[in-house]
Scaffold this motif. Structure first.
Motif, PDB file in Angstrom:
ATOM      1  N   GLY A  84       9.260   3.373  -5.853  1.00 52.16           N
ATOM      2  CA  GLY A  84       8.465   2.585  -6.791  1.00 52.16           C
ATOM      3  C   GLY A  84       9.157   1.269  -7.067  1.00 52.16           C
ATOM      4  N   GLU A  85       8.397   0.172  -6.953  1.00 58.33           N
ATOM      5  CA  GLU A  85       8.967  -1.160  -7.149  1.00 58.33           C
ATOM      6  C   GLU A  85       8.260  -1.924  -8.271  1.00 58.33           C
ATOM      7  OE1 GLU A  85       9.549  -3.350  -3.520  1.00 58.33           O
ATOM      8  OE2 GLU A  85      10.266  -1.563  -2.456  1.00 58.33           O
ATOM      9  N   GLY A  86       7.714  -1.193  -9.239  1.00 63.32           N
ATOM     10  CA  GLY A  86       7.094  -1.834 -10.392  1.00 63.32           C
ATOM     11  C   GLY A  86       5.943  -2.737 -10.005  1.00 63.32           C
ATOM     12  N   ILE A  87       5.948  -3.919 -10.535  1.00 64.85           N
ATOM     13  CA  ILE A  87       4.857  -4.871 -10.317  1.00 64.85           C
ATOM     14  C   ILE A  87       4.666  -5.227  -8.842  1.00 64.85           C
ATOM     15  CG2 ILE A  87       6.220  -6.961 -10.666  1.00 64.85           C
ATOM     16  CD1 ILE A  87       3.738  -8.011 -12.296  1.00 64.85           C
ATOM     17  N   ASP A  88       5.705  -5.036  -8.034  1.00 68.86           N
ATOM     18  CA  ASP A  88       5.607  -5.354  -6.605  1.00 68.86           C
ATOM     19  C   ASP A  88       4.901  -4.264  -5.803  1.00 68.86           C
ATOM     20  OD1 ASP A  88       6.888  -7.830  -6.877  1.00 68.86           O
ATOM     21  OD2 ASP A  88       8.855  -6.871  -6.770  1.00 68.86           O
ATOM     22  N   GLY A  89       4.730  -3.093  -6.402  1.00 68.55           N
ATOM     23  CA  GLY A  89       4.052  -1.999  -5.706  1.00 68.55           C
ATOM     24  C   GLY A  89       5.010  -0.880  -5.372  1.00 68.55           C
ATOM     25  N   SER A  90       4.795  -0.261  -4.220  1.00 70.01           N
ATOM     26  CA  SER A  90       5.632   0.871  -3.787  1.00 70.01           C
ATOM     27  C   SER A  90       5.864   0.800  -2.288  1.00 70.01           C
ATOM     28  CB  SER A  90       4.941   2.204  -4.092  1.00 70.01           C
ATOM     29  OG  SER A  90       4.727   2.346  -5.465  1.00 70.01           O
ATOM     30  N   LEU A  91       7.048   1.207  -1.896  1.00 70.43           N
ATOM     31  CA  LEU A  91       7.405   1.275  -0.489  1.00 70.43           C
ATOM     32  C   LEU A  91       7.289   2.720  -0.037  1.00 70.43           C
ATOM     33  CD1 LEU A  91       8.573  -0.258   1.990  1.00 70.43           C
ATOM     34  CD2 LEU A  91      10.845   0.444   1.156  1.00 70.43           C
ATOM     35  N   LEU A  92       6.535   2.942   1.019  1.00 75.03           N
ATOM     36  CA  LEU A  92       6.324   4.268   1.592  1.00 75.03           C
ATOM     37  C   LEU A  92       7.058   4.353   2.922  1.00 75.03           C
ATOM     38  CD1 LEU A  92       4.762   7.013   1.909  1.00 75.03           C
ATOM     39  CD2 LEU A  92       2.922   5.666   2.950  1.00 75.03           C
ATOM     40  N   TYR A  93       7.847   5.408   3.091  1.00 71.64           N
ATOM     41  CA  TYR A  93       8.478   5.673   4.381  1.00 71.64           C
ATOM     42  C   TYR A  93       7.998   7.027   4.878  1.00 71.64           C
ATOM     43  CZ  TYR A  93      11.726   6.765   8.091  1.00 71.64           C
ATOM     44  OH  TYR A  93      12.258   7.108   9.303  1.00 71.64           O
ATOM     45  N   GLU A  94       7.506   7.064   6.129  1.00 69.99           N
ATOM     46  CA  GLU A  94       7.060   8.299   6.758  1.00 69.99           C
ATOM     47  C   GLU A  94       7.958   8.556   7.965  1.00 69.99           C
ATOM     48  OE1 GLU A  94       2.441   8.539   6.503  1.00 69.99           O
ATOM     49  OE2 GLU A  94       3.019   6.409   6.698  1.00 69.99           O
ATOM     50  N   ARG A  95       8.720   9.630   7.888  1.00 62.51           N
ATOM     51  CA  ARG A  95       9.702   9.945   8.930  1.00 62.51           C
ATOM     52  C   ARG A  95       9.046  10.161  10.295  1.00 62.51           C
ATOM     53  NH1 ARG A  95      14.937  12.124   8.974  1.00 62.51           N
ATOM     54  NH2 ARG A  95      14.859  12.643   6.767  1.00 62.51           N
ATOM     55  N   GLU A  96       7.953  10.916  10.316  1.00 63.20           N
ATOM     56  CA  GLU A  96       7.327  11.263  11.597  1.00 63.20           C
ATOM     57  C   GLU A  96       6.950  10.028  12.407  1.00 63.20           C
ATOM     58  OE1 GLU A  96       3.303  13.513  12.815  1.00 63.20           O
ATOM     59  OE2 GLU A  96       4.688  14.708  11.601  1.00 63.20           O
ATOM     60  N   GLN A  97       6.456   9.000  11.730  1.00 61.74           N
ATOM     61  CA  GLN A  97       6.081   7.758  12.408  1.00 61.74           C
ATOM     62  C   GLN A  97       7.220   6.733  12.388  1.00 61.74           C
ATOM     63  OE1 GLN A  97       4.393   9.155   9.872  1.00 61.74           O
ATOM     64  NE2 GLN A  97       2.363   9.656  10.622  1.00 61.74           N
ATOM     65  N   ASP A  98       8.301   7.056  11.685  1.00 61.78           N
ATOM     66  CA  ASP A  98       9.397   6.115  11.448  1.00 61.78           C
ATOM     67  C   ASP A  98       8.826   4.769  10.999  1.00 61.78           C
ATOM     68  OD1 ASP A  98      12.024   5.213  11.247  1.00 61.78           O
ATOM     69  OD2 ASP A  98      12.051   4.492  13.322  1.00 61.78           O
ATOM     70  N   ARG A  99       8.011   4.854   9.924  1.00 64.14           N
ATOM     71  CA  ARG A  99       7.252   3.677   9.498  1.00 64.14           C
ATOM     72  C   ARG A  99       7.409   3.430   8.005  1.00 64.14           C
ATOM     73  NH1 ARG A  99       1.284   4.612  10.677  1.00 64.14           N
ATOM     74  NH2 ARG A  99       1.466   6.042   8.930  1.00 64.14           N
ATOM     75  N   PHE A 100       7.631   2.154   7.687  1.00 66.03           N
ATOM     76  CA  PHE A 100       7.600   1.686   6.309  1.00 66.03           C
ATOM     77  C   PHE A 100       6.267   1.003   6.070  1.00 66.03           C
ATOM     78  CE2 PHE A 100      12.212   1.843   6.842  1.00 66.03           C
ATOM     79  CZ  PHE A 100      12.617   2.350   5.616  1.00 66.03           C
ATOM     80  N   THR A 101       5.660   1.260   4.928  1.00 64.12           N
ATOM     81  CA  THR A 101       4.424   0.591   4.522  1.00 64.12           C
ATOM     82  C   THR A 101       4.577   0.169   3.075  1.00 64.12           C
ATOM     83  OG1 THR A 101       3.160   2.082   5.960  1.00 64.12           O
ATOM     84  CG2 THR A 101       1.914   0.820   4.325  1.00 64.12           C
ATOM     85  N   MET A 102       4.340  -1.100   2.816  1.00 64.92           N
ATOM     86  CA  MET A 102       4.381  -1.588   1.440  1.00 64.92           C
ATOM     87  C   MET A 102       2.972  -1.489   0.872  1.00 64.92           C
ATOM     88  SD  MET A 102       6.444  -2.652  -0.770  1.00 64.92           S
ATOM     89  CE  MET A 102       6.237  -3.186  -2.453  1.00 64.92           C
ATOM     90  N   ILE A 103       2.828  -0.788  -0.227  1.00 68.53           N
ATOM     91  CA  ILE A 103       1.548  -0.664  -0.923  1.00 68.53           C
ATOM     92  C   ILE A 103       1.645  -1.567  -2.146  1.00 68.53           C
ATOM     93  CG2 ILE A 103      -0.072   0.899  -2.061  1.00 68.53           C
ATOM     94  CD1 ILE A 103       0.380   1.553   0.939  1.00 68.53           C
ATOM     95  N   PRO A 104       0.898  -2.662  -2.161  1.00 71.26           N
ATOM     96  CA  PRO A 104       1.006  -3.591  -3.292  1.00 71.26           C
ATOM     97  C   PRO A 104       0.423  -3.001  -4.569  1.00 71.26           C
ATOM     98  CG  PRO A 104      -0.731  -4.288  -1.788  1.00 71.26           C
ATOM     99  CD  PRO A 104      -0.065  -3.098  -1.157  1.00 71.26           C
TER     100      PRO A 104
END
Length: 174
Positions: A84-104
């Motif tokens: 959780g990044e407060g006003i900036d949103g949230s960072l999601l990491y999924e191991r299976e895809q080795d992927r970061f996704t920023m959710i604003p």
């Protein structure tokens, strides 16, 4: 334990003794460890070892979120990490895809009080994820839920029904 679909065990001591029993069921374990600055944090280690889904705040790792998550997932088996990044949103990491996704973050109404925002994010994510939504969709829904929640004063106010949440999501999409 057979009656439950998953286990939400936040990092409070009375939850600690449930971790091993929950792990034996093979059902998902979701933990919120709140604020970390050390991946070897002794207080939270049991929770991080058991968690399939791990939530934390970026409060102590601002600007180093991805690096911290990489180190965390090198040590612990979590399949999903949400920062959780407060006003900036949230960072999601999924191991299976080795992927970061920023959710604003989203704006649903004026902010009155942010107490309980992280808990709202965690609980709404859990609700949708356990129902079968993807981690990304679950976090998008949870972001709207948490945004609405902080429009009230007090930790126990501002919660939406699932129907009302979907109505707000539809309004935001149009």
């Amino acid at each position: 334990l057979d009656a439950f679909d998953a286990f939400c065990l936040c990092n409070i001591n009375f939850s600690r003794e449930l971790l091993s029993a929950a792990k034996k069921t093979g059902k998902p374990i979701l933990c919120d460890v709140h604020c970390l600055w050390d991946i070897y944090d002794k207080y939270n280690a049991d929770f991080m070892k058991a968690a399939d889904v791990l939530f934390l705040s970026n409060e102590n790792i601002i600007g180093k979120e991805e690096e911290f998550v990489r180190k965390l997932t090198d040590v612990y088996p979590c399949k999903i990490v949400v920062v959780g990044e407060g006003i900036d949103g949230s960072l999601l990491y999924e191991r299976e895809q080795d992927r970061f996704t920023m959710i604003p973050s989203v704006y649903t109404r004026p902010v009155v009080n942010t107490v309980g925002a992280g808990d709202a994010l965690f609980s709404a994510f859990t609700h949708f994820y356990i129902q079968g939504a993807t981690a990304e969709d679950s976090l998008r829904y949870a972001t709207v839920f948490a945004s609405y929640k902080i429009g009230e004063s007090g930790a126990s106010k501002g919660f939406l029904s699932e129907q009302k949440l979907h109505e707000i999501i539809s309004e935001l999409s149009s």
